[in-house]
Scaffold this motif. Structure first.
Motif, PDB file in Angstrom:
ATOM      1  N   LEU A   1       0.791  -1.285  -0.017  1.00 53.10           N
ATOM      2  CA  LEU A   1      -0.046  -0.080   0.025  1.00 53.10           C
ATOM      3  C   LEU A   1       0.877   1.339  -0.026  1.00 53.10           C
ATOM      4  N   ASP A   2       0.350   2.417  -0.171  1.00 53.39           N
ATOM      5  CA  ASP A   2       0.968   3.481   0.119  1.00 53.39           C
ATOM      6  C   ASP A   2       1.354   3.874   1.527  1.00 53.39           C
ATOM      7  N   PRO A   3       2.366   4.754   1.771  1.00 54.91           N
ATOM      8  CA  PRO A   3       2.462   5.314   2.904  1.00 54.91           C
ATOM      9  C   PRO A   3       1.332   6.410   3.393  1.00 54.91           C
ATOM     10  N   ALA A   4       0.831   6.365   4.774  1.00 53.26           N
ATOM     11  CA  ALA A   4      -0.235   7.019   4.970  1.00 53.26           C
ATOM     12  C   ALA A   4      -0.210   7.531   6.186  1.00 53.26           C
ATOM     13  N   TYR A   5      -1.052   8.637   6.626  1.00 51.17           N
ATOM     14  CA  TYR A   5      -1.166   9.442   7.889  1.00 51.17           C
ATOM     15  C   TYR A   5      -2.677   8.939   8.563  1.00 51.17           C
ATOM     16  N   GLY A   6      -2.556   8.625   9.552  1.00 50.24           N
ATOM     17  CA  GLY A   6      -3.580   8.478  10.719  1.00 50.24           C
ATOM     18  C   GLY A   6      -3.942   9.506  11.749  1.00 50.24           C
ATOM     19  N   PRO A   7      -4.943  10.578  11.409  1.00 52.04           N
ATOM     20  CA  PRO A   7      -4.984  11.587  12.360  1.00 52.04           C
ATOM     21  C   PRO A   7      -5.870  11.249  13.737  1.00 52.04           C
ATOM     22  N   ALA A   8      -5.406  11.571  14.784  1.00 60.99           N
ATOM     23  CA  ALA A   8      -6.015  11.237  16.136  1.00 60.99           C
ATOM     24  C   ALA A   8      -7.459  11.229  16.182  1.00 60.99           C
ATOM     25  N   ALA A   9      -7.939  12.327  15.225  1.00 64.33           N
ATOM     26  CA  ALA A   9      -9.436  12.700  15.340  1.00 64.33           C
ATOM     27  C   ALA A   9     -10.068  11.497  14.652  1.00 64.33           C
ATOM     28  N   GLY A  10      -9.472  10.722  13.516  1.00 63.45           N
ATOM     29  CA  GLY A  10     -10.026   9.740  12.729  1.00 63.45           C
ATOM     30  C   GLY A  10     -10.046   8.360  13.577  1.00 63.45           C
ATOM     31  N   VAL A  11      -9.284   8.128  14.683  1.00 67.11           N
ATOM     32  CA  VAL A  11      -9.388   7.274  15.338  1.00 67.11           C
ATOM     33  C   VAL A  11     -10.769   6.741  16.303  1.00 67.11           C
ATOM     34  N   PRO A  12     -11.373   5.701  15.800  1.00 70.12           N
ATOM     35  CA  PRO A  12     -12.717   5.209  16.565  1.00 70.12           C
ATOM     36  C   PRO A  12     -12.379   4.853  18.097  1.00 70.12           C
ATOM     37  N   VAL A  13     -13.099   5.473  19.048  1.00 68.98           N
ATOM     38  CA  VAL A  13     -12.939   5.054  20.267  1.00 68.98           C
ATOM     39  C   VAL A  13     -14.092   4.412  20.731  1.00 68.98           C
ATOM     40  N   GLU A  14     -13.970   2.981  21.292  1.00 71.25           N
ATOM     41  CA  GLU A  14     -14.913   2.080  21.533  1.00 71.25           C
ATOM     42  C   GLU A  14     -15.089   1.795  22.982  1.00 71.25           C
TER      43      GLU A  14
ATOM     44  N   SER B   1     -15.808  -2.988  32.269  1.00 70.39           N
ATOM     45  CA  SER B   1     -15.416  -1.780  31.477  1.00 70.39           C
ATOM     46  C   SER B   1     -14.253  -1.544  30.945  1.00 70.39           C
ATOM     47  N   ARG B   2     -13.861  -1.246  29.636  1.00 72.51           N
ATOM     48  CA  ARG B   2     -12.594  -0.770  28.949  1.00 72.51           C
ATOM     49  C   ARG B   2     -12.775   0.090  27.793  1.00 72.51           C
ATOM     50  N   GLN B   3     -11.852   0.860  27.574  1.00 74.62           N
ATOM     51  CA  GLN B   3     -11.943   1.634  26.444  1.00 74.62           C
ATOM     52  C   GLN B   3     -10.723   1.108  25.256  1.00 74.62           C
ATOM     53  N   LEU B   4     -11.118   1.226  23.942  1.00 70.47           N
ATOM     54  CA  LEU B   4     -10.560   0.636  22.960  1.00 70.47           C
ATOM     55  C   LEU B   4     -10.345   1.800  21.991  1.00 70.47           C
ATOM     56  N   ASN B   5      -8.762   2.338  21.636  1.00 71.46           N
ATOM     57  CA  ASN B   5      -8.684   3.013  20.736  1.00 71.46           C
ATOM     58  C   ASN B   5      -8.163   1.927  19.174  1.00 71.46           C
ATOM     59  N   ASN B   6      -9.256   2.268  18.496  1.00 75.12           N
ATOM     60  CA  ASN B   6      -9.179   1.391  17.164  1.00 75.12           C
ATOM     61  C   ASN B   6      -8.479   1.938  15.997  1.00 75.12           C
ATOM     62  N   PHE B   7      -7.264   2.119  16.573  1.00 72.53           N
ATOM     63  CA  PHE B   7      -6.504   3.025  15.245  1.00 72.53           C
ATOM     64  C   PHE B   7      -6.268   2.188  14.039  1.00 72.53           C
ATOM     65  N   LEU B   8      -6.009   0.863  14.145  1.00 70.66           N
ATOM     66  CA  LEU B   8      -5.457   0.040  13.078  1.00 70.66           C
ATOM     67  C   LEU B   8      -6.473  -1.215  13.018  1.00 70.66           C
ATOM     68  N   GLU B   9      -7.563  -0.961  13.703  1.00 69.86           N
ATOM     69  CA  GLU B   9      -8.818  -2.161  13.316  1.00 69.86           C
ATOM     70  C   GLU B   9      -9.188  -2.098  11.960  1.00 69.86           C
ATOM     71  N   PRO B  10      -9.518  -3.508  11.542  1.00 72.90           N
ATOM     72  CA  PRO B  10      -9.567  -3.647  10.001  1.00 72.90           C
ATOM     73  C   PRO B  10     -10.447  -2.633   9.410  1.00 72.90           C
ATOM     74  N   SER B  11     -11.716  -2.305   9.993  1.00 69.34           N
ATOM     75  CA  SER B  11     -12.596  -1.320   9.183  1.00 69.34           C
ATOM     76  C   SER B  11     -12.190   0.110   9.583  1.00 69.34           C
ATOM     77  N   ALA B  12     -11.144   0.366  10.417  1.00 66.27           N
ATOM     78  CA  ALA B  12     -10.699   1.733  10.437  1.00 66.27           C
ATOM     79  C   ALA B  12      -9.747   2.427   9.765  1.00 66.27           C
ATOM     80  N   PHE B  13      -8.828   1.486   9.263  1.00 68.54           N
ATOM     81  CA  PHE B  13      -7.567   1.903   8.365  1.00 68.54           C
ATOM     82  C   PHE B  13      -7.144   0.900   7.571  1.00 68.54           C
ATOM     83  N   PRO B  14      -6.770   1.221   6.479  1.00 72.34           N
ATOM     84  CA  PRO B  14      -6.169  -0.061   5.399  1.00 72.34           C
ATOM     85  C   PRO B  14      -5.028  -0.416   5.910  1.00 72.34           C
ATOM     86  N   ALA B  15      -4.860  -1.825   5.727  1.00 70.33           N
ATOM     87  CA  ALA B  15      -3.240  -2.260   5.630  1.00 70.33           C
ATOM     88  C   ALA B  15      -3.554  -3.756   4.844  1.00 70.33           C
ATOM     89  N   ASP B  16      -2.280  -4.367   4.826  1.00 75.71           N
ATOM     90  CA  ASP B  16      -2.526  -5.771   4.302  1.00 75.71           C
ATOM     91  C   ASP B  16      -2.787  -6.860   5.271  1.00 75.71           C
TER      92      ASP B  16
END
Length: 294
Positions: free
Chosen positions: A118-131, A139-154
């Motif tokens: 893939l191409d190099p890419a930037y992931g902004p904090a504002a775009g990170v889904p917080v679950e 109870s806990r919090q997930l920062n899904n920065f590279l979760e499959p539906s949140a950001f592309p990777a191989d």
């Protein structure tokens, strides 16, 4: 065969200065997942050659600039993992990048052996889904920065989990060691931990607990974890991760496996999956979210 499942801070360092953690597939005794943690002094730079692995640059503490193939990503980062959600950069296979930190910091590089570029890419904090997941003391919090539906990777999947003091996460115990899609994926997983007194920065003072076991009895691990420690999950049920009273718990999960499609599909331990049914009558812990993207 995995060489060692529990890696205390300082036991998996690299040959170069500032490599606080180096976990490669070869060191782990598996095929796909890896993690490096770099510590850079003020003004220090590091050149990264990705080779056959894709990776993310995730600030754990501090900020940096990542330059790759004519692109420049300014990562604003954060003071520490309990201070906010961070932005990040994605670097593909067969790339060379330069990472520089003006004021110094600590940076996680979750990696996965990959085949598609893939191409190099930037992931902004504002775009990170917080679950927010679970309820009550689970109870806990997930920062899904590279979760499959949140950001592309191989192949690479990575998320952050924050657990308030006294709570349990990665619960009920679950596994993902068989390819039975869509019910379960085969994934190698790394847990990297940081611990802090509530409201403070991480240190080695605090601790949490982590459980890993297999039904055949080959793996039976209940380990104290502190900041900088890591645990490898080659197979078996893992969880809970327990935040001791007085200490908040953070961990970075790195996952990768052979499936063509990225997924985090898992299977609960049948003995404990009933716990999920109790959450409908409980509230999510009022202390969550612990961090935000703002």
């Amino acid at each position: 065969m995995t060489h060692k499942l529990y890696l205390p801070a300082g036991s998996a360092t690299g040959d170069a200065p500032g490599e606080a953690v180096v976990i490669t597939p070869e060191r782990a005794g598996w095929t796909w997942s890896g993690l490096r943690v770099l510590e850079l002094g003020p003004g220090e730079a590091r050149t990264l050659a990705t080779g056959g692995t894709e990776l993310a640059v995730l600030p754990l503490a501090g900020a940096c600039v990542v330059e790759c193939e004519g692109r420049r990503f300014e990562l604003h980062g954060r003071e520490h993992v309990f201070a906010g959600v961070s932005d990040f950069a994605y670097l593909p296979i067969d790339a060379e990048a330069r990472l520089r930190s003006a004021h110094g910091g600590r940076f996680a590089l979750p990696t996965a052996v990959a085949t598609r570029r893939l191409d190099p890419a930037y992931g902004p904090a504002a775009g990170v889904p917080v679950e927010l997941r679970g309820a009550g003391q689970a109870s806990r919090q997930l920062n899904n920065f590279l979760e499959p539906s949140a950001f592309p990777a191989d192949k690479l999947v990575a998320v952050e989990v924050l657990t308030p003091e006294g709570n349990w996460s990665s619960y009920p115990p679950h596994k993902h060691d068989q390819c039975r899609l869509p019910e379960e994926a085969q994934l190698e997983e790394i847990y990297y931990f940081e611990v802090a007194r509530t409201g403070q920065a991480p240190s080695r003072d605090g601790f949490g607990l982590h459980r890993l076991y297999t039904t055949d009895g080959e793996i039976d691990l209940t380990e104290q974890v502190r900041s900088g420690d890591a645990i490898l999950i080659p197979r078996g049920y893992h969880g809970p991760s327990v935040a001791a009273p007085g200490y908040d718990l953070y961990y970075l999960n790195v996952l990768a496996g052979p499936a063509d499609q990225r997924t985090m599909a898992f299977c609960d331990d049948p003995a404990h999956t009933w716990v999920r049914g109790t959450w409908a009558t409980q509230q999510i812990d009022h202390r969550l979210p612990m961090t935000t993207t703002g």
